[in-house]
Motif scaffolding. Structure first.
Motif, PDB file in Angstrom:
ATOM      1  N   ARG A 592       0.832  -1.203   0.000  1.00 56.32           N
ATOM      2  CA  ARG A 592       0.000   0.000   0.000  1.00 56.32           C
ATOM      3  C   ARG A 592       0.872   1.261   0.000  1.00 56.32           C
ATOM      4  NH1 ARG A 592      -4.157  -0.258  -2.292  1.00 56.32           N
ATOM      5  NH2 ARG A 592      -4.697   1.731  -1.328  1.00 56.32           N
ATOM      6  N   PRO A 593       0.303   2.396  -0.434  1.00 57.13           N
ATOM      7  CA  PRO A 593       1.057   3.649  -0.408  1.00 57.13           C
ATOM      8  C   PRO A 593       1.485   4.011   1.014  1.00 57.13           C
ATOM      9  CG  PRO A 593      -0.895   3.855  -1.780  1.00 57.13           C
ATOM     10  CD  PRO A 593      -1.010   2.551  -1.074  1.00 57.13           C
ATOM     11  N   ALA A 594       2.723   4.389   1.152  1.00 55.13           N
ATOM     12  CA  ALA A 594       3.280   4.743   2.453  1.00 55.13           C
ATOM     13  C   ALA A 594       3.969   6.092   2.361  1.00 55.13           C
ATOM     14  CB  ALA A 594       4.263   3.669   2.921  1.00 55.13           C
ATOM     15  N   THR A 595       3.795   6.888   3.377  1.00 53.49           N
ATOM     16  CA  THR A 595       4.451   8.194   3.463  1.00 53.49           C
ATOM     17  C   THR A 595       5.123   8.303   4.822  1.00 53.49           C
ATOM     18  OG1 THR A 595       2.480   9.296   4.329  1.00 53.49           O
ATOM     19  CG2 THR A 595       2.765   9.268   1.944  1.00 53.49           C
ATOM     20  N   ALA A 596       5.999   9.270   4.963  1.00 56.03           N
ATOM     21  CA  ALA A 596       6.691   9.460   6.232  1.00 56.03           C
ATOM     22  C   ALA A 596       7.042  10.922   6.413  1.00 56.03           C
ATOM     23  CB  ALA A 596       7.953   8.598   6.292  1.00 56.03           C
ATOM     24  N   THR A 597       7.239  11.302   7.656  1.00 56.52           N
ATOM     25  CA  THR A 597       7.681  12.670   7.936  1.00 56.52           C
ATOM     26  C   THR A 597       9.110  12.895   7.485  1.00 56.52           C
ATOM     27  OG1 THR A 597       8.208  11.902  10.172  1.00 56.52           O
ATOM     28  CG2 THR A 597       6.101  13.034   9.851  1.00 56.52           C
ATOM     29  N   GLY A 598       9.858  11.814   7.325  1.00 53.23           N
ATOM     30  CA  GLY A 598      11.223  11.927   6.844  1.00 53.23           C
ATOM     31  C   GLY A 598      11.807  10.557   6.595  1.00 53.23           C
ATOM     32  N   SER A 599      12.860  10.511   5.790  1.00 57.57           N
ATOM     33  CA  SER A 599      13.547   9.257   5.488  1.00 57.57           C
ATOM     34  C   SER A 599      15.038   9.511   5.444  1.00 57.57           C
ATOM     35  CB  SER A 599      13.088   8.683   4.143  1.00 57.57           C
ATOM     36  OG  SER A 599      11.725   8.359   4.168  1.00 57.57           O
ATOM     37  N   GLN A 600      15.793   8.495   5.783  1.00 53.83           N
ATOM     38  CA  GLN A 600      17.249   8.570   5.749  1.00 53.83           C
ATOM     39  C   GLN A 600      17.751   7.890   4.487  1.00 53.83           C
ATOM     40  OE1 GLN A 600      19.047  10.234   7.902  1.00 53.83           O
ATOM     41  NE2 GLN A 600      21.065   9.708   7.119  1.00 53.83           N
ATOM     42  N   ASP A 601      18.384   8.662   3.621  1.00 51.33           N
ATOM     43  CA  ASP A 601      19.038   8.129   2.434  1.00 51.33           C
ATOM     44  C   ASP A 601      18.028   7.344   1.592  1.00 51.33           C
ATOM     45  OD1 ASP A 601      22.143   6.236   1.888  1.00 51.33           O
ATOM     46  OD2 ASP A 601      21.137   7.727   0.690  1.00 51.33           O
ATOM     47  N   VAL A 602      18.352   6.083   1.259  1.00 49.72           N
ATOM     48  CA  VAL A 602      17.469   5.288   0.394  1.00 49.72           C
ATOM     49  C   VAL A 602      16.437   4.503   1.181  1.00 49.72           C
ATOM     50  CG1 VAL A 602      19.252   5.039  -1.345  1.00 49.72           C
ATOM     51  CG2 VAL A 602      19.034   3.284   0.405  1.00 49.72           C
ATOM     52  N   TYR A 603      16.372   4.681   2.485  1.00 52.53           N
ATOM     53  CA  TYR A 603      15.498   3.859   3.326  1.00 52.53           C
ATOM     54  C   TYR A 603      14.127   4.510   3.413  1.00 52.53           C
ATOM     55  CZ  TYR A 603      20.127   2.096   4.223  1.00 52.53           C
ATOM     56  OH  TYR A 603      21.390   1.605   4.054  1.00 52.53           O
ATOM     57  N   THR A 604      13.416   4.415   2.321  1.00 53.17           N
ATOM     58  CA  THR A 604      12.188   5.157   2.081  1.00 53.17           C
ATOM     59  C   THR A 604      10.960   4.443   2.632  1.00 53.17           C
ATOM     60  OG1 THR A 604      12.186   4.128  -0.085  1.00 53.17           O
ATOM     61  CG2 THR A 604      13.087   6.352   0.059  1.00 53.17           C
ATOM     62  N   PRO A 605       9.823   5.141   2.762  1.00 54.56           N
ATOM     63  CA  PRO A 605       8.635   4.548   3.392  1.00 54.56           C
ATOM     64  C   PRO A 605       8.144   3.276   2.731  1.00 54.56           C
ATOM     65  CG  PRO A 605       8.379   6.921   3.204  1.00 54.56           C
ATOM     66  CD  PRO A 605       9.635   6.578   2.478  1.00 54.56           C
ATOM     67  N   GLY A 606       8.247   3.197   1.389  1.00 49.52           N
ATOM     68  CA  GLY A 606       7.744   2.022   0.700  1.00 49.52           C
ATOM     69  C   GLY A 606       8.403   0.737   1.136  1.00 49.52           C
ATOM     70  N   ARG A 607       9.600   0.830   1.709  1.00 46.84           N
ATOM     71  CA  ARG A 607      10.297  -0.375   2.142  1.00 46.84           C
ATOM     72  C   ARG A 607       9.629  -1.038   3.344  1.00 46.84           C
ATOM     73  NH1 ARG A 607      16.685  -0.411   1.203  1.00 46.84           N
ATOM     74  NH2 ARG A 607      16.701   0.270  -0.971  1.00 46.84           N
ATOM     75  N   ALA A 608       8.806  -0.302   4.062  1.00 42.78           N
ATOM     76  CA  ALA A 608       8.129  -0.871   5.226  1.00 42.78           C
ATOM     77  C   ALA A 608       6.882  -1.658   4.848  1.00 42.78           C
ATOM     78  CB  ALA A 608       7.768   0.229   6.216  1.00 42.78           C
ATOM     79  N   VAL A 609       6.492  -1.612   3.577  1.00 40.99           N
ATOM     80  CA  VAL A 609       5.273  -2.315   3.147  1.00 40.99           C
ATOM     81  C   VAL A 609       5.520  -3.121   1.875  1.00 40.99           C
ATOM     82  CG1 VAL A 609       3.637  -0.743   4.256  1.00 40.99           C
ATOM     83  CG2 VAL A 609       4.498  -0.200   1.962  1.00 40.99           C
ATOM     84  N   ASP A 610       6.784  -3.447   1.609  1.00 40.51           N
ATOM     85  CA  ASP A 610       7.100  -4.129   0.347  1.00 40.51           C
ATOM     86  C   ASP A 610       7.113  -5.647   0.464  1.00 40.51           C
ATOM     87  OD1 ASP A 610       9.423  -4.544   1.764  1.00 40.51           O
ATOM     88  OD2 ASP A 610      10.755  -3.553   0.333  1.00 40.51           O
ATOM     89  N   GLY A 611       6.802  -6.181   1.656  1.00 39.30           N
ATOM     90  CA  GLY A 611       6.771  -7.617   1.841  1.00 39.30           C
ATOM     91  C   GLY A 611       8.134  -8.253   2.045  1.00 39.30           C
TER      92      GLY A 611
END
Length: 725
Positions: A592-611
């Motif tokens: 599902r679409p994921a957003t965040a208040t901030g991300s470090q480098d390439v460790y983006t929100p989508g990685r938390a919901v990519d399975g």
């Protein structure tokens, strides 16, 4: 395309209205073994809709001609005079760029505040460069609503600081803010010829055209130096060869010119780097060479570190540009293409560039007169082309499109188009091997008003002739396409075949209608293509024209999630039509679409919901609290969350303090589970379970992390949501 009409009118059944897909800062990432798609950028962007505001959020909207449809993430924030958006600075910065829109015919300013203190300078905003009409392009409407405005802050800000912009005297819709640590002005290279020494006026008041010409003539084989300042040119330069044009940096050396270099040929060895060229192009007139470069720089040339804005086209390249390198540039707010290799290009490399708000294809190769050969678009980031494709390959031999990130295409365009649309003759169709590898497409594809049916995120189009080249599409990530993921079509309506296509290693998430939209005769092999969140069916396979021949899909193995076929070729699937009721044991957050208040480098929100429990999101460091928000797509009675970190023993045990919040509309959030410490221990799988109370009903799931004993940031490798307790 810069000089195009836009497609044959196809008489096909109308599709339904575009579903309002949730947008935001979702970034789909390539598998861990591959480099991330897109450019390495000197700035970090923050979406206005994710910031604090007393304004009004607009979108998401995918309808051609609406303001939100052209915004990054298809959302923005509208400010009345006196209202503001306050951004949390994601990184150390001293420079700010804001993408915005104001009503047609109006101008004003944005007041800027740093940690509550108003700066003396303001950001000017105007509609002067927006609201473009191209009535000769069939299917176009007034478009190009947004613009960009920039400033040096005059001070350093740090991650976690607050920067606000406030509408002053005019309604302003704010889309996104870019925060950058701009380098200090560079010094003059030894032995170079300064344009000021030849009479150039760094105040911008005088006409510096002749001074630039004289400096170029004096510096043959050497360097022309453009010191910090503003320089006004009233006509284009030509005869540029065997010379370097160098500035002190694009925030410091600024040339104001709508036509910078216009020449049909050059001996080459031209180096252009490290300054800005900002034009005054307010309309698209295709007969005018209102471009940064129009024509040829000659063999062995390069363009790097440039800021190009308010032009018709960044680079419109014809003639001999063999082995040209175009890298590390920004191209903003052009009324037509960002860059077009208009035939004869050999060995050209276009890489690590950022393009935003193009009025036609952002990056294009068009094999007119002779083929573009052995040329590539690699590691570029393209955002918001508003009248065509993100990347388009029109003919050519042995072309590569690799590791690009394309987002938010609008009318008449796909994220990537591989096409035999010729526009003019003599045209050289696709030949040899066309390599499309490692690209990420986010919210790309659109309804084509000429065809009255959708265009896929990645399109292979036998528009004017059969596609007989080998087309290898590998390692592709397609997320949030409002319609289909892969489209195979003969867009001219003649039924030419699309052959020799191989699709392997693709991940498709939340496509609005189908994974494969096949309308041409021909064949493609699919291998290791996985799909989740498919809106209607796996495959739409209906030839156009009717009875023109079938399209054969060969299963190469490893495919999943898209086995069904749309059964009624008399209708188009509507976005979201046919989704099954959720399996009570299904992870509602996966993909599902994921957003965040901030991300470090390439460790983006989508990685938390990519399975993938090995990949992870990490927030901005040393800036608690930090939040991750997942849009589940619909409201669900969620009863259980499973939070994960990578299971490796290298991830030592830690406790994260997490508050769970929920919302049904993405606006008002309430606490579902109060702040509590959750223990993650690799000895027990590095997982934590959160039980939610009965009566919980939410679409938007937000996890706010206020502490972490193992690292100064919020961290999740997977966020899973379930209906079962």
């Amino acid at each position: 395309m810069h000089s195009t009409t836009a497609g044959h009118l196809r008489r096909l059944p109308a599709a339904g209205a575009v579903v309002a897909l949730a947008a935001g800062m979702l970034v789909a990432v390539a598998p861990a073994a591959r480099a991330a798609a897109g450019a390495t950028l000197p700035f970090t962007s923050v979406e206005a809709e994710s910031a604090a505001t007393d304004g009004t959020k607009i979108g998401p909207d995918y309808t051609q001609g609406t303001l939100a449809s052209e915004a990054s993430g298809r959302q923005a924030v509208r400010l009345s005079p006196g209202q503001r958006v306050e951004f949390t600075v994601p990184r150390a910065a001293n420079a700010l760029n804001v993408a915005y829109s104001v009503p047609d015919g109006q101008s004003g300013a944005l007041n800027v505040y740093v940690n509550g203190t108003r700066l003396a300078r303001t950001l000017p905003v105007t509609s002067k460069y927006s609201y473009i009409d191209t009535g000769w392009i069939t299917g176009s409407k007034t478009h190009h609503f947004f613009d960009n405005t920039r400033m040096l802050l005059g001070r350093d800000v740090q991650a976690g600081d607050k920067v606000a912009v406030e509408a002053a005297g005019v309604q302003v819709t704010v889309d996104v803010a870019d925060f950058e640590q701009a380098a200090s002005a560079a010094g003059q290279p030894a032995g170079s010829v300064s344009v000021v020494s030849k009479g150039a006026d760094p105040s911008g008041n005088g006409d510096s055209t002749q001074a630039f010409r004289d400096a170029i003539a004096a510096a043959q084989g050497g360097t022309v130096w453009i010191p910090p300042g503003d320089y006004r040119l009233t006509s284009s330069l030509n005869g540029v060869q065997n010379v370097t044009l160098q500035g002190a940096g694009p925030w410091h050396s600024v040339v104001h010119a709508s036509r910078f270099i216009d020449q049909s040929g050059s001996a080459g060895n031209v180096r252009i780097k490290d300054f800005a060229v900002i034009g005054e192009v307010t309309e698209r007139v295709d007969s005018n060479p209102d471009n940064f470069v129009n024509g040829s720089l000659g063999p062995g040339s390069s363009v790097s570190g440039m800021w190009l804005q308010h032009l018709k086209v960044g680079l419109w390249l014809t003639g001999n540009n063999d082995n040209l390198v175009v890298e590390n540039n920004r191209v903003l707010d052009t009324t037509a293409d960002g860059l077009n290799l208009n035939g004869t290009a050999k060995g050209v490399r276009v890489r690590n560039n950022f393009l935003r708000n193009q009025g036609d294809d952002a990056l294009a190769m068009w094999s007119l007169y002779s083929p573009d050969t052995d040329s590539s678009f690699e590691n570029n980031t393209v955002s918001q082309p508003n009248l065509a494709n993100g990347i388009a390959i029109y003919g050519g031999t042995d072309i590569t499109v690799r590791n690009n990130l394309v987002s938010d295409t609008n009318a008449l365009g796909s994220g990537i188009a591989i096409s035999n649309q010729k526009f003019l003759d003599p045209f050289h169709p696709l030949a040899g091997t066309i390599t499309v590898d490692g690209n990420t497409l986010v919210r790309t594809g659109a309804m084509n008003p000429n065809w009255n049916h959708p265009m896929g995120a990645l399109r292979v189009d036998s528009y004017d002739s059969a596609v007989n080249a080998t087309v290898n599409i590998t390692n592709t990530t397609i997320t949030g396409s409002p319609y289909s993921a892969f489209e195979f079509v003969s867009g001219g309506g003649q039924g030419y075949p699309v052959r020799n296509v191989n699709v392997s290693g693709a991940t498709v998430q939340n496509t609005g209608t189908v994974v494969v939209q096949a309308e041409a005769q021909g064949a493609a092999t699919f291998k290791n293509v996985t799909a989740t969140g498919v809106g209607a069916a796996g495959v739409y396979n209906c030839p156009y024209p009717a009875n023109s021949g079938s399209f054969t899909l060969t299963d190469g193995g490893g495919n999943s999630g898209w086995s069904s076929t749309w059964s009624d070729c008399s209708t188009w699937p509507r976005p979201g039509q046919g989704n099954p009721e959720p399996d009570p044991n299904r992870n509602l957050a996966k993909g599902r679409p994921a957003t965040a208040t901030g991300s470090q480098d390439v460790y983006t929100p989508g990685r938390a919901v990519d399975g993938d429990a090995q990949s992870y999101w990490e927030s901005a460091n040393n800036a608690f609290p930090q939040s991750l928000t997942v849009d589940l797509g619909s409201s669900y009675a969620v009863r259980r969350l499973v939070l994960k970190l990578p299971p490796s023993a290298a991830w030592g045990a830690r406790t994260q303090t997490v508050t769970v919040l929920g919302s049904t509309d993405g606006s008002g959030y309430s606490t579902v589970a109060a702040a509590q410490g959750y223990r993650f221990d690799p000895a027990t799988g590095n997982t934590a379970t959160v039980s939610l109370p009965g009566g919980t009903n939410l679409r938007y799931l937000r996890l706010t992390v206020s502490a972490n004993t193992g690292w100064p940031a919020g961290q999740f490798s997977e966020v899973e949501a379930y209906l079962t307790s």
